[in-house]
Design a protein around this motif. Structure first.
Motif: not given
Length: 93
Positions: A39-46, A50-54, A63-70, A74-78
């Motif tokens: 959770i701490h890492r996710l917050r540090e990444l942005g 209020g942030e839009r994510v796609r 469906g693992d990993p998931i590529a998302v953009r903020i 662009t990040f790959a999340l488990r």
């Protein structure tokens, strides 16, 4: 366009369909130290309220990993990380 969310109760980033966007409303709290570190890492990444994510892509077949953009990043999340991020529907793609 694919449905934004599969059900009204699944309002996490993990449930967001490929190509859809949403607004982050929060991150689910956890009392487990290992999850708290994620959770701490996710917050540090942005990944902040209020942030839009796609969702850009989801791995095959589970469906693992998931590529998302903020923003411009662009990040790959488990999947379990994406399931920690709470979202609400976004009006724009």
């Amino acid at each position: 366009m694919p449905p934004l969310l599969p059900t009204p109760t699944d309002r996490t980033l993990a449930a967001l369909a490929k190509g859809c966007s949403a607004i982050i409303t929060g991150i689910r709290p956890s009392s487990t130290p290992a999850i708290t570190e994620h959770i701490h890492r996710l917050r540090e990444l942005g990944f902040l309220p209020g942030e839009r994510v796609r969702v850009l892509a989801k791995g095959f077949p589970a469906g693992d990993p998931i590529a998302v953009r903020i923003g411009h990043a662009t990040f790959a999340l488990r999947r379990f990380e994406a399931d920690l991020i709470e979202i609400s529907a976004s009006d724009s793609p």
